[in-house]
Motif scaffolding. Structure first.
Motif, PDB file in Angstrom:
ATOM      1  N   ALA A 159      -8.110   2.501  -8.446  1.00 14.14           N
ATOM      2  CA  ALA A 159      -7.053   1.548  -8.091  1.00 14.14           C
ATOM      3  C   ALA A 159      -6.416   1.936  -6.758  1.00 14.14           C
ATOM      4  N   ALA A 160      -6.147   3.249  -6.586  1.00 14.90           N
ATOM      5  CA  ALA A 160      -5.558   3.724  -5.331  1.00 14.90           C
ATOM      6  C   ALA A 160      -6.493   3.429  -4.169  1.00 14.90           C
ATOM      7  N   ALA A 161      -7.802   3.693  -4.355  1.00 16.79           N
ATOM      8  CA  ALA A 161      -8.781   3.469  -3.281  1.00 16.79           C
ATOM      9  C   ALA A 161      -8.873   1.985  -2.931  1.00 16.79           C
ATOM     10  N   LEU A 162      -8.829   1.154  -3.946  1.00 13.49           N
ATOM     11  CA  LEU A 162      -8.942  -0.298  -3.729  1.00 13.49           C
ATOM     12  C   LEU A 162      -7.736  -0.830  -2.975  1.00 13.49           C
ATOM     13  N   ILE A 163      -6.550  -0.315  -3.313  1.00  8.24           N
ATOM     14  CA  ILE A 163      -5.334  -0.781  -2.633  1.00  8.24           C
ATOM     15  C   ILE A 163      -5.317  -0.241  -1.210  1.00  8.24           C
ATOM     16  N   ALA A 164      -5.745   1.016  -1.023  1.00  5.78           N
ATOM     17  CA  ALA A 164      -5.717   1.613   0.320  1.00  5.78           C
ATOM     18  C   ALA A 164      -6.759   0.967   1.240  1.00  5.78           C
ATOM     19  N   ALA A 165      -7.907   0.606   0.660  1.00  7.91           N
ATOM     20  CA  ALA A 165      -8.991   0.023   1.478  1.00  7.91           C
ATOM     21  C   ALA A 165      -9.479  -1.253   0.801  1.00  7.91           C
ATOM     22  N   GLN A 223       0.829  -1.207   0.000  1.00  6.41           N
ATOM     23  CA  GLN A 223       0.000   0.000   0.000  1.00  6.41           C
ATOM     24  C   GLN A 223       0.860   1.252   0.000  1.00  6.41           C
ATOM     25  N   THR A 224       1.965   1.211   0.785  1.00  5.46           N
ATOM     26  CA  THR A 224       2.848   2.382   0.885  1.00  5.46           C
ATOM     27  C   THR A 224       3.432   2.766  -0.467  1.00  5.46           C
ATOM     28  N   ILE A 225       3.737   1.744  -1.268  1.00  4.54           N
ATOM     29  CA  ILE A 225       4.344   2.018  -2.581  1.00  4.54           C
ATOM     30  C   ILE A 225       3.276   2.373  -3.610  1.00  4.54           C
ATOM     31  N   PHE A 226       2.237   1.571  -3.695  1.00  4.69           N
ATOM     32  CA  PHE A 226       1.351   1.657  -4.862  1.00  4.69           C
ATOM     33  C   PHE A 226       0.198   2.655  -4.716  1.00  4.69           C
ATOM     34  N   VAL A 227      -0.182   3.010  -3.506  1.00  2.07           N
ATOM     35  CA  VAL A 227      -1.221   4.049  -3.394  1.00  2.07           C
ATOM     36  C   VAL A 227      -0.674   5.389  -3.904  1.00  2.07           C
TER      37      VAL A 227
END
Lengths: 245, 130
Positions: free
Chosen positions: B43-49, B5-9
């Protein structure tokens, strides 16, 4: 609609029906690596018709040099684009030179010159713009059963997806009037063009007729012919095209 | 947040901003730009949550969030394939037309050529007899 006239076989020189061919008839031949065969084909053709154009599709075996030893026109694609592309180039060339009728003819000797007047006569008799050769109404000498099966599947495919009932959907021997040729705009470069041309014939609203013709298979023409796997890929590409365009 | 998450968000966030920048500079059409922007944000939202996928899947009657993501990936892949197939066919038609025009321009009959740079055969001088 099919032509009920029987195929009459080779013509005699004393009373040649080719003398009744239209003076502005053009024969279009797509050739790819046919140096060993095209000479014989052209020698037969130039006895019967005045105008022949060979579209060389990027051959690497001296086909153009062989063609240029005969009084025919040569158009050369710089790279191999495919038979469909070559036929469209030839059709456009012939139309630009005032062709009243166009016959597409294979370069490998499978087709018979004596079938040309049969096709042209069928156009006149039926008031058609397209006369499509059919080996299954005529004669297919030496056709293996596997090739016959693939061709029959092609017929079924065309019947289902183009709604056209023909007996032979992948025969390169066909005659078109000028009006019919002007409706043909092949966008498929490779063997899919055979199905595309039937699609365009059907959508043109112009009349077409199937005519018995003879196809002569030999060992080397069979080797060069389309493999079953290629035929399956061709069918898939046509399906995708119908969905996407 | 875990390492992924730290990298891809942030990475997805950067990609979304790049898309916006291209739209502002006029290098990307509005509709496709907006679609790409929303895709990167999603994509960012899905990875973060990650559990959000399960919630949305539930709304749609799909059992698991992972299944929803899989179905969307398949549909997206198919759409992309059809899009690129269409582009490929258009390019094929354009290239063929360009090569055809050149081929027609340089058609030949025997030794005669219709290309402008080919010299015409010299005419025989007339002979005279006295």
């Amino acid at each position: 609609m099919t032509d009920a006239s029987p195929h009459t076989g080779p013509l005699s020189s004393s009373a040649s029906p080719t003398s009744s061919l239209p003076p502005d008839l053009w024969v279009v031949i797509a050739a790819y690596n046919e140096a060993t065969r095209i000479g014989h084909v052209l020698d037969d053709l130039i006895q019967a018709v005045d105008h022949v154009v060979v579209v060389d599709d990027g051959s690497a075996d001296g086909t153009p040099a062989e063609v240029l030893t005969r009084p025919v026109w040569l158009v050369e694609h710089p790279v191999n684009l495919g038979q469909g592309a070559a036929l469209q180039t030839g059709i456009r060339f012939a139309l630009a030179r005032g062709a009243s009728h166009i016959v597409t003819f294979d370069a490998d000797g499978q087709h018979q010159v004596s079938d040309i007047p049969v096709l042209i006569n069928a156009l006149a008799r039926h008031g058609a713009d397209y006369a499509l050769g059919s080996r299954f109404l005529g004669h297919a000498q030496g056709i293996p059963w596997s090739r016959k099966l693939v061709l029959r599947l092609g017929v079924l495919f065309t019947r289902i997806f183009s709604g056209v009932a023909l007996t032979d959907t992948h025969n390169g021997l066909r005659a078109l009037t000028r009006r019919g040729a002007e409706q043909v705009h092949l966008s498929f470069n490779r063997m899919e063009h055979a199905s595309e041309i039937i699609d365009q014939v059907a959508r043109s609203g112009l009349r077409f007729v199937e005519v018995p013709v003879s196809i002569r298979y030999t060992a080397d023409t069979l080797v060069k012919g389309q493999r079953t796997s290629a035929a399956i890929k061709l069918g898939l590409r046509l399906l995708i095209e119908k969905v996407t365009r | 947040m875990n390492a992924f998450q730290t990298i891809f968000v942030p990475l997805c966030g950067v990609m979304a901003l790049l898309v916006l920048a291209r739209m502002v500079r006029g290098r990307l059409a509005f509709v496709s730009g907006a679609a790409w922007f929303l895709l990167w944000i999603a994509a960012a939202a899905l990875i973060a949550a990650p559990t959000s996928a399960t919630t949305v899947a539930g709304w749609l009657g799909i059992g698991r969030g992972a299944d929803l993501v899989l179905y969307l990936a398949i549909l997206g892949g198919l759409a992309a394939s059809l899009f690129f197939y269409g582009r490929y066919r258009s390019l094929e038609v354009l290239l063929t037309e360009a090569l055809r025009r050149e081929a027609l321009r340089t058609a030949r009959q025997g030794e005669r050529s219709i290309a402008p740079e080919a010299p015409a055969p010299a005419a025989e001088p007339p002979t005279s007899r006295r």
